[in-house]
Design an enzyme around this catalytic site. Structure first.
Site, PDB file in Angstrom:
ATOM      1  N   SER A   1      -0.480 -10.368  -4.282  1.00  0.00           N
ATOM      2  CA  SER A   1      -0.320 -10.567  -4.575  1.00  0.00           C
ATOM      3  C   SER A   1       0.455 -11.730  -4.609  1.00  0.00           C
ATOM      4  CB  SER A   1       0.039  -9.871  -6.217  1.00  0.00           C
ATOM      5  OG  SER A   1       0.911  -9.572  -6.315  1.00  0.00           O
ATOM      6  N   LYS A   2       0.502 -13.161  -5.790  1.00  0.00           N
ATOM      7  CA  LYS A   2       2.050 -13.670  -6.032  1.00  0.00           C
ATOM      8  C   LYS A   2       3.468 -13.007  -5.846  1.00  0.00           C
ATOM      9  CE  LYS A   2      -0.144 -17.623  -5.947  1.00  0.00           C
ATOM     10  NZ  LYS A   2       0.149 -18.481  -5.497  1.00  0.00           N
ATOM     11  N   ARG A   3       3.364 -11.655  -6.346  1.00  0.00           N
ATOM     12  CA  ARG A   3       4.698 -11.178  -5.885  1.00  0.00           C
ATOM     13  C   ARG A   3       5.035 -10.994  -4.586  1.00  0.00           C
ATOM     14  NH1 ARG A   3       2.628  -8.108 -10.105  1.00  0.00           N
ATOM     15  NH2 ARG A   3       1.611  -6.311  -8.219  1.00  0.00           N
TER      16      ARG A   3
END
Ligand code: GLU
Length: 508
Positions: free
Chosen positions: A262-264
């Site tokens: 994910s973006k994280r």
């Protein structure tokens, strides 16, 4: 082989990996690689996403071999342009009694046009790896299959029907997958699914099966989230009497914590890697290892070697782990192996783009031979192109540089530092020529004459010129920057230290 993305978002690293596996397989077996943009979901498509897909594939060097036009470079196929053909097949299935009209209210799950949101992209761990977890969980309540001709005629007056495939009941469905082996779907997990909606839109499973057949696709290599679509597509081939392609569902990509990327975790789209200064060949090498390996712990593989070695028998079933550190290592190796001029050209392109963005280009032109020298100095040290601009920021700063306070505290203790800086300034001011060797010799001679260690000059000089306590060889840094900049920076640090000293005294 084909890559069939839906232009509903940026090209994700997972999509790029699917494209690459298809491309490598095609090149290895001397087959054709087709790009088919599945743009049938008008509500979610955006032309800029389609453009980002073309740009991303071109950046990676994944060229496609065919298109609706004659002669390359080809346009990609657009699925939306083939809607009439999809409808023709649906009508034929209806006429032959293999599909039927449905007058029920549409359900969301029936209406996904391009297959993309059928994918399990919610990061739900239960969904990772389990074939059947992707199958529809509801059973069809629709009884339209049983309507008489008269009842259908009457209903058609009020509502325009969807078309559903009549899925045979009784036996389970089997997919012989080239990666996952035999995968069985219990019969009740595949319901009579919608081919065409009531408002005439042809849906993903129909469009994909018809196109794969018409485009003579022999192997469908795609993400494992599409596994549950495969029995449905096989049923369409069977109904039409077509030979189905072979299927290979490649593993999901997870982060180091084994959760969906994910973006994280940092960048997930290809353009971000491009913007961070990754080299396409390194990204290709890295993506190839997401679920495949040539064996024998080999990791550094050229594009040519990948084409030679790639095959589906070494694609694994278990999730692929996205290891950013490995990407950094590979990128560093590719930068080191390529000529300095390549790195210099990339750095120049970055600076140009940055200037265009900030419109600063007019008053500051980058001289190619200068960038080439900086690139040569940092060639073996950087992981990405942009690191040249970060590690070597002092080469690209026009005005005064702000010295790192720790470096000042460590190497510029008063009252000696100002004296040292003034002595080294005087020595460098009259030095001619100003090459690395000359700077080194002059500083060493100066130290010898004063009876001190050269490092007494080198440390404060480094702080003055780079603002840092660590840098590549300072003599070389000085010669690249040139005498004027070096003298200006020494003056600036002297002024800075004097001001700091005055403030300290005033405070006492
Ligand atoms: N359009 C689908 C997607 O973007 C591709 C499905 C397929 O490869 O069959 O996920």
């Amino acid at each position: 082989m084909r890559f069939a993305p839906s232009p509903t978002g940026h090209l994700h690293v997972g999509g790029a990996r699917t494209a690459l596996f298809n491309w490598l397989f095609a090149r290895h077996h001397r087959g054709l690689f087709i790009l088919r943009v599945e743009d049938t979901d008008a509500a979610r498509n955006r032309p800029e996403y389609a453009q980002a897909i073309y740009d991303g594939l071109r950046w990676l060097g994944l060229d496609w071999d065919e298109g609706p036009d004659k002669g390359g470079p080809y346009e990609p196929y657009l699925q939306s342009r083939r809607a009439e053909r999809h409808l023709q097949v649906a009508r034929e299935l209806l006429q032959r009694g293999l599909a039927y009209e449905c007058f029920c209210q549409p359900r969301t799950a029936d209406n996904v046009a391009d297959g993309s949101s059928l994918a399990s992209d919610d990061g739900d761990e239960e969904n990772v790896g389990g074939a059947n977890s992707f199958a529809p969980k509801t059973t069809l309540a629709c009884t339209c299959a049983k309507l008489s001709a008269e009842e259908r005629d009457a209903k058609r007056e009020e509502i325009s029907p969807a078309l559903r495939l009549r899925v045979p009941k009784g036996a389970d469905f089997v997919v012989e997958d080239l990666v996952r082996g035999t995968v069985t779907f219990p019969n009740d997990m595949v319901e009579d699914f919608v081919l065409v909606t009531g408002d005439g839109r042809t849906l993903y499973n129909l469009a994909a099966a018809v196109d794969d057949h018409d485009m003579a696709i022999t192997h469908v290599i795609r993400g494992e989230e599409h596994l549950a679509n495969t029995p449905k597509q096989q049923l369409i081939y069977e109904a039409m009497g077509w030979k189905a392609p072979r299927f290979a569902h490649i593993p999901i990509i997870l982060n180091a914590q084994r959760r969906k990327l994910s973006k994280r975790d940092g960048a997930t789209s290809l353009v971000e890697y491009q913007a961070m200064g990754y080299v396409p060949d390194a990204v290709v090498n890295f993506l190839a290892l997401l679920g495949w390996s040539p064996g024998g712990n080999r990791e550094l593989l050229s594009r040519k070697e990948l084409v030679e070695l790639f095959d589906l028998d070494r694609v694994v079933k278990h999730p692929a782990i996205f290891d950013t550190a490995k990407l950094g290592w590979l990128n560093k190796e590719y930068i080191k192996a390529a000529p300095v001029s390549d790195l210099a050209a990339r750095v120049t392109a970055f600076i140009d783009a940055d200037h265009r963005r900030t419109s600063a280009g007019a008053d500051w032109k980058i001289i190619p031979s200068y960038v080439e020298k900086v690139a040569a100095l940092l060639h073996d040290r950087v992981k990405t192109t942009t690191e040249v601009l970060e590690l070597g920021s002092y080469f690209f700063t026009r005005g005064p540089i702000a010295p790192d306070p720790e470096a000042v505290a460590k190497y510029c203790t008063e009252p000696v530092a100002i004296d040292r800086l003034r002595e080294v300034r005087e020595c460098l001011a009259r030095l001619e020529p100003f090459e690395t060797h000359d700077v080194e010799q002059a500083i060493r001679q100066l130290a010898a004459a004063k009876g001190i260690k050269p490092s007494e000059y080198i440390h404060p000089l480094r702080v003055a010129v780079t603002g840092k306590s660590v840098s590549p060889g300072i003599f070389e840094v000085c010669s690249i920057l040139g005498r004027d900049v070096v003298l200006q920076r020494i003056d600036a640090l002297v002024a800075f230290l004097r001001a700091a000293d005055a403030t300290a005294k005033a405070g006492r």
